[in-house]
Design a protein around this motif. Structure first.
Motif, PDB file in Angstrom:
ATOM      1  N   SER A  85      80.683  83.016  42.188  1.00 19.80           N
ATOM      2  CA  SER A  85      82.105  82.749  42.386  1.00 19.80           C
ATOM      3  C   SER A  85      82.923  83.985  42.026  1.00 19.80           C
ATOM      4  O   SER A  85      82.422  84.925  41.393  1.00 19.80           O
ATOM      5  N   ARG A  86      84.170  83.958  42.425  1.00 22.67           N
ATOM      6  CA  ARG A  86      85.079  85.036  42.040  1.00 22.67           C
ATOM      7  C   ARG A  86      85.179  85.119  40.525  1.00 22.67           C
ATOM      8  O   ARG A  86      85.257  86.214  39.947  1.00 22.67           O
ATOM      9  N   ALA A  87      85.149  83.975  39.857  1.00 17.25           N
ATOM     10  CA  ALA A  87      85.211  83.948  38.385  1.00 17.25           C
ATOM     11  C   ALA A  87      83.983  84.632  37.777  1.00 17.25           C
ATOM     12  O   ALA A  87      84.088  85.324  36.754  1.00 17.25           O
ATOM     13  N   ASP A  88      82.819  84.452  38.397  1.00 12.88           N
ATOM     14  CA  ASP A  88      81.604  85.127  37.915  1.00 12.88           C
ATOM     15  C   ASP A  88      81.765  86.640  38.019  1.00 12.88           C
ATOM     16  O   ASP A  88      81.363  87.390  37.118  1.00 12.88           O
ATOM     17  N   ILE A  89      82.323  87.093  39.142  1.00 13.63           N
ATOM     18  CA  ILE A  89      82.538  88.528  39.349  1.00 13.63           C
ATOM     19  C   ILE A  89      83.521  89.071  38.312  1.00 13.63           C
ATOM     20  O   ILE A  89      83.304  90.132  37.720  1.00 13.63           O
ATOM     21  N   GLN A  90      84.597  88.336  38.076  1.00 13.07           N
ATOM     22  CA  GLN A  90      85.578  88.767  37.082  1.00 13.07           C
ATOM     23  C   GLN A  90      84.962  88.830  35.687  1.00 13.07           C
ATOM     24  O   GLN A  90      85.219  89.773  34.926  1.00 13.07           O
ATOM     25  N   ASN A  91      84.138  87.850  35.351  1.00 16.00           N
ATOM     26  CA  ASN A  91      83.507  87.822  34.033  1.00 16.00           C
ATOM     27  C   ASN A  91      82.546  88.998  33.854  1.00 16.00           C
ATOM     28  O   ASN A  91      82.516  89.636  32.791  1.00 16.00           O
ATOM     29  N   TYR A  92      81.778  89.301  34.906  1.00 20.08           N
ATOM     30  CA  TYR A  92      80.871  90.448  34.856  1.00 20.08           C
ATOM     31  C   TYR A  92      81.678  91.727  34.658  1.00 20.08           C
ATOM     32  O   TYR A  92      81.312  92.593  33.840  1.00 20.08           O
ATOM     33  N   HIS A  93      82.770  91.846  35.399  1.00 18.07           N
ATOM     34  CA  HIS A  93      83.618  93.036  35.278  1.00 18.07           C
ATOM     35  C   HIS A  93      84.195  93.151  33.871  1.00 18.07           C
ATOM     36  O   HIS A  93      84.179  94.233  33.262  1.00 18.07           O
ATOM     37  N   GLN A  94      84.689  92.072  33.331  1.00 15.17           N
ATOM     38  CA  GLN A  94      85.292  92.096  31.995  1.00 15.17           C
ATOM     39  C   GLN A  94      84.251  92.426  30.926  1.00 15.17           C
ATOM     40  O   GLN A  94      84.565  93.044  29.908  1.00 15.17           O
TER      41      GLN A  94
END
Length: 428
Positions: free
Chosen positions: A170-179
């Motif tokens: 999900s987009r949230a997974d991508i954001q979490n990986y980035h953070q």
């Protein structure tokens, strides 16, 4: 390149490697992060690739179109990529535009927006690439070999992931990986080209100096920690895996679990890989293709990895030759354990390897790549000279001892027409 390489650590933890090379009006930069697919859980395999695809598609201040126009208007190159052991943002431009392009790279790293529409578009593109691989015998054979060799370790999966895992990202997974991983104390920036070292460091400081790491520590991803999380037992009983596919050729692949890059046997295994499968003069090519006419394609590979690597030999052959091909590959690998290389074979392999290594460091981009890569792997810039020294020092006896340590019973992966591979299941 003879220019001196300078290493500086900024107050926020960013490691800067810089070397002036005024031969051409080009500056290349590589921005590495200690991340990659080895940081992704199995159920989200493909996440790091998807992040790389959408990283350049929008920031807080720029749209995807505006980013593309900025890069193309000055003829620069800017791209993102995810490998097994690292994440990479690559930049190449003429010196006059470098400051502007580095500032853009800073925006992409620090404030990407990952637009939902772009995530879905790149997901569909990734799915198409995965389906395309499922039609390629070599890709299938390598995938199933990797899965059985590494089991639950992240190396078991392609950086693309699978249709099942990519569909879950999900987009949230991508954001979490980035953070989690995109933070200054996890970054190495290498810059090579027509720029003074002091200016390069000043530009990096200007663009990234106010970037502060969060209070939370980075996830531990050392080899020791990975060994605790994902046990790789070199003595694990190898298996035969088969995928029947009605193709015009069979792919026969043998795999052996082998050492990581910081292991004392690394140089010897690299040399053996060159001897067996590097080029038209390699042992496999001469013996199995030229003399016996068995192979459409034959080679060997030994990837450089932070964790345990794999030594792979493979051949594409006519289906009716599948059994002979398997026996031929296994015989050539076992030969390395039974007798040392001759002095001529050893020196030829060393010269080939060191020559190709030197040719791989001709451009600013190549130099920036290798400097940053060694730093991110934890080897340091001194590994450039150390590797060449280690290769030159490998003796025939030591190479044979290394072969005996790892070339035991192989993992075997087969893809081809059912009649051919099913026969192999019975006789292998």
């Amino acid at each position: 390149m003879n220019s001196e390489i300078h290493r500086r650590i900024l107050d926020n933890g960013i490691v800067v490697l810089a070397a002036e090379n005024p031969a051409a009006d080009i500056i290349a930069a590589r921005i590495f992060l200690r991340a990659g697919s080895r940081c992704v859980p199995a159920n989200l395999a493909g996440l790091s690739h998807l992040l790389a695809a959408v990283l350049t598609k929008g920031t807080k201040h720029l749209s995807s179109q505006e980013i593309a126009e900025r890069v193309e208007s000055v003829g620069a190159r800017l791209s993102a990529d995810a490998s097994s052991d690292y994440f990479l943002l690559s930049l190449k431009t003429v010196s006059a535009d470098f400051a502007e392009m580095l500032e853009l790279a800073g925006q992409l790293l620090r404030s990407p927006t990952f637009p939902e529409t772009e995530v879905e578009l790149e997901r569909r593109i990734a799915m198409q690439a995965i389906r395309s691989q499922l039609e390629q015998p070599f890709a299938i054979a390598f995938e199933q070999l990797r899965e059985v060799m590494y089991k639950d370790h992240p190396y078991a999966f392609s950086t693309l992931g699978t249709e099942a895992t990519v569909s879950q990202v999900s987009r949230a997974d991508i954001q979490n990986y980035h953070q989690t991983y995109f933070r200054p104390d996890n970054v190495v920036i290498s810059i090579v080209g027509r720029i003074q070292v002091s200016e390069a460091i000043a530009l990096v400081t200007k663009v990234f100096g106010d970037w502060q790491a969060p209070a939370t520590p980075l996830p531990t991803l050392s080899v020791t920690a990975m060994a605790k999380r994902h046990t790789i037992d070199i003595s694990t009983k190898p298996r035969l895996t088969v995928t029947p596919q009605e193709t015009q050729q069979s792919v026969v692949m043998l795999g052996y679990l082998t050492p990581e890059v910081n292991h004392p046997d690394y140089a010897a295994m690299k040399l053996l890989s060159t001897y067996l499968g590097n080029g038209l003069s390699s042992r496999l090519f001469v013996e199995l293709r030229e003399k016996r006419g068995l192979a459409y394609d034959v080679s060997a590979l030994y990837p450089t990895r932070i964790d345990s690597s794999q030594f792979v030999v493979y051949m594409g052959t006519a289906p009716e030759n599948s059994q002979i091909a398997l026996e031929g590959l296994q015989s050539e690998v076992e030969r390395l354990t039974k007798a040392p290389l001759s002095e001529e074979e050893l020196e030829t392999s060393k010269n080939k390897m060191l020559g190709q290594y030197a040719l791989g460091k001709q451009t600013n981009s190549q130099i920036a790549q290798i400097l940053g890569w060694y730093e991110i792997l934890g080897l340091g810039i001194e590994f450039d000279k150390q590797f060449q020294t280690d290769i030159a020092a490998v003796s025939a006896d030591f190479a044979q001892e290394a072969a005996c340590r790892y070339f035991t019973e192989p993992y075997i992966s087969l893809v081809g027409p059912a009649a051919a591979v099913n026969q192999l299941v019975v006789t292998a």
